[in-house]
Design an enzyme around this catalytic site. Structure first.
Site, PDB file in Angstrom:
ATOM      1  N   CYS A  93       0.835  -1.201   0.000  1.00 42.55           N
ATOM      2  CA  CYS A  93       0.000   0.000   0.000  1.00 42.55           C
ATOM      3  C   CYS A  93       0.872   1.255   0.000  1.00 42.55           C
ATOM      4  O   CYS A  93       0.905   2.025   0.970  1.00 42.55           O
ATOM      5  CB  CYS A  93      -0.947  -0.010   1.205  1.00 42.55           C
ATOM      6  SG  CYS A  93      -2.210   1.260   1.124  1.00 42.55           S
TER       7      CYS A  93
ATOM      8  N   TYR B  78      20.845  -8.683  -2.624  1.00 40.16           N
ATOM      9  CA  TYR B  78      20.055  -7.615  -2.005  1.00 40.16           C
ATOM     10  C   TYR B  78      18.571  -7.753  -2.334  1.00 40.16           C
ATOM     11  O   TYR B  78      17.869  -6.772  -2.532  1.00 40.16           O
ATOM     12  CB  TYR B  78      20.599  -6.239  -2.427  1.00 40.16           C
ATOM     13  CG  TYR B  78      22.082  -6.138  -2.180  1.00 40.16           C
ATOM     14  CD1 TYR B  78      22.566  -6.045  -0.882  1.00 40.16           C
ATOM     15  CD2 TYR B  78      22.997  -6.197  -3.231  1.00 40.16           C
ATOM     16  CE1 TYR B  78      23.935  -5.998  -0.636  1.00 40.16           C
ATOM     17  CE2 TYR B  78      24.362  -6.152  -2.995  1.00 40.16           C
ATOM     18  CZ  TYR B  78      24.822  -6.052  -1.699  1.00 40.16           C
ATOM     19  OH  TYR B  78      26.175  -6.015  -1.445  1.00 40.16           O
TER      20      TYR B  78
END
Length: 449
Positions: free
Chosen positions: A371, A400
């Site tokens: 969101c 990563y």
């Protein structure tokens, strides 16, 4: 088929590939077929990290071999932060790699996997007393980052009555021409001791005179995702000048010099990057004559991370829906920056493939399920139009990726799979909501009735 062969030639040969007309929606997921990837998701769930162990081995051999051509004594220390999965670390340990660690947690993991202390380099810029106690007691090589770091290590070593093997991280003020968040060797960086006003020379003098500190090396790391060999050579020129001063002025002869890591990988189709051989050859042109003049050659230490594991990893996700608007068309998927933060953190580009679709190619933004407006995994991508339930592959996610992931928005972390030969092995189970809630305590007066 031709493009797949060209991509594989790059991945396994280490040479840049130029394509006159790159096909951004063709399969470039290495040796895995679309059907194999879909099958893994069906078995282990979505989203899912998949790593090619055979490619990791090939990349290690390529990197190590490039430097071994020019130097007799070479030690590769895997930058554990790139991917902390214990299976990946073990794979590289089996190949001969040591471990470059940033925290007590990474040191403990390496020790648990059987690394010896002298095979571990501890490079944090903010070391706690507990971390220094662990490192010194286990014989880990400690890379000091400041004058206070030096004093702290000396105090702990004296209290433990055990010599600490140390190096210093020099800040050479070299521009690595990479993203500002991963440029570590310029003078405004938080890392390293500056050459200015002989700060680094003063640090070596104090360490050399300390009864519980033993100077082993010199360390420099200028940044990450560097695609040109010239910053590495520039850094080498800075180092050899200073190393000559260490011998002439303080009588210090180093056991090793650590040239860091940072060599980049191509994140775009057809992108050209420097190869390990490019870097090794140009660095050797500086180091070898300088050390011949000095009369000794220290061990060459290197700490690649992304180069070894980055392009081995794929993040697989499921299409939830396709959303068309008058302005942007979106492919909504069941993962986001909680599982791959690089696009929002570094504005990083990752190639994206829609599996088992070829038709109705148009521009999409690939949107995550977090969101946040910024949760876009890929902007303006030419992709075949998928349907709900189809799979996408986000490429070059082996470094990563999971290691920087979180359970933001209360989404579980993915499972991880390691593929070697024809065998796919689960190397981390999928997290659950119970994992998210573990350790939380509700005060009695707030507990649900």
């Amino acid at each position: 088929m031709l493009l797949s062969i060209m991509v594989l030639a790059f991945m396994f040969g280490g040479e840049s590939v130029t394509m006159d007309k790159p096909d951004p929606y063709h399969d470039a997921t290495g040796r895995f077929s679309h059907d194999q990837l879909v099958s893994l998701v069906r078995e282990h769930g979505s989203p899912l990290y998949v790593y090619d162990g055979d490619l990791i081995n090939k990349k290690y051999d390529l990197f190590y071999g490039a430097y071994k051509k020019h130097f007799d004594d070479v030690q590769v220390l895997y930058a554990v932060k790139a991917n902390t999965n214990m299976a990946i670390m073990s794979l590289l340990k089996q190949r001969g790699a040591g471990a470059e660690c940033i925290s007590g947690g990474e040191i403990t993991t390496a020790l648990k996997l059987g690394y010896e202390g002298k095979q571990i380099l501890f490079t944090s810029s903010a070391k706690t007393t507990a971390e220094l106690e662990l490192a010194i007691s286990q014989g880990v090589v400690i890379n000091l980052d400041s004058m206070e770091d030096l004093a702290h290590a000396g105090e702990v070593a004296a209290r433990l009555q055990k010599k600490a093997h140390i190096s210093f991280r020099i800040n050479p003020d070299v521009d690595p021409h990479t993203h500002k968040h991963i440029a570590t060797g310029h003078k405004f960086s938080k890392f390293g001791i500056l050459l200015e006003d002989d700060q680094i020379m003063h640090a070596y003098k104090l360490a050399h005179e300390h009864p519980w500190l033993e100077v082993w090396g010199l360390h420099s790391h200028i940044g990450s995702q560097i695609t040109d060999w010239t910053p590495f050579q520039q850094n080498a020129r800075v180092l050899v000048h200073f190393i000559a001063r260490l011998k002439d002025e303080l009588g210090i002869q180093l056991k090793f010099i650590d040239l860091g890591g940072g060599l980049g990988i191509p994140y775009h189709d057809g992108q050209k990057t420097a190869s390990p051989e490019d870097v090794a050859q140009n660095v050797a042109e500086v180091l070898r004559p300088a050390f011949e003049k000095l009369g000794y050659m220290p061990s060459i230490w290197l700490e690649p991370g992304r180069f070894l594991v980055g392009d081995s990893g794929i993040l697989l996700a499921t299409v939830i829906s396709v959303k068309d608007t008058p302005y942007t068309d979106f492919i909504n998927v069941d993962t986001g920056f909680n599982h791959l933060v690089r696009p929002i953190l570094y504005e990083a580009y990752h190639r994206i493939r829609v599996l088992n679709r070829k038709d109705d190619i148009r521009l999409f933004d690939v949107a995550g399920n977090i969101c946040e407006t910024g949760d876009i995994l890929g902007h303006n991508r030419l992709l075949p139009t998928p349907k709900a339930g189809d799979m996408i592959a986000i490429l070059d996610a082996g470094a990563y990726g999971y290691t920087m992931a979180s359970m933001y928005n209360s989404f579980a972390l993915p499972a991880e799979i390691l593929v070697r030969g024809d065998q796919a092995t689960l190397i981390r189970e999928r997290k659950t909501l119970d994992d998210l809630l573990e350790g939380q305590i509700i005060p009695a007066d707030l507990a649900p009735q």
